[in-house]
Design a protein around this motif. Structure first.
Motif: not given
Length: 88
Positions: A25-31, A51-64
């Motif tokens: 997750l860290a690698l793909e979100s560059e964190i 949060l947006a970077a995590f949501a992008r990698v997890l393929e969910v909306d930030v609200s999740a």
């Protein structure tokens, strides 16, 4: 549960459901990986960009990441640690 704990709980739940390690997750979100761990433990104030970077990698909306937590829910299981065993 405060908002940092809620975000951490949901981040771990969604990450494990996708079968991603903290490192992946860290690698793909560059964190940084250690930062991901601190977020999951509710120890960090996370920026909207993170949060947006995590949501992008997890393929969910930030609200999740802000979904209310059932007080009776069990903590999300961890993924099995270590490398996969080689087959003989």
């Amino acid at each position: 549960m405060d908002v940092r704990e809620t975000i951490g709980w949901n981040l771990r739940r969604l990450r494990v459901a996708k079968g991603l390690s903290q490192e992946r997750l860290a690698l793909e979100s560059e964190i940084d990986r250690s930062y991901v761990g601190r977020v999951e433990r509710g120890k960090e104030n996370v920026t909207v960009s993170t949060l947006a970077a995590f949501a992008r990698v997890l393929e969910v909306d930030v609200s999740a990441l802000f979904s209310p937590i059932d007080p009776n829910a069990q903590k999300p299981n961890a993924l099995q640690s270590g490398r996969k065993r080689k087959r003989s």
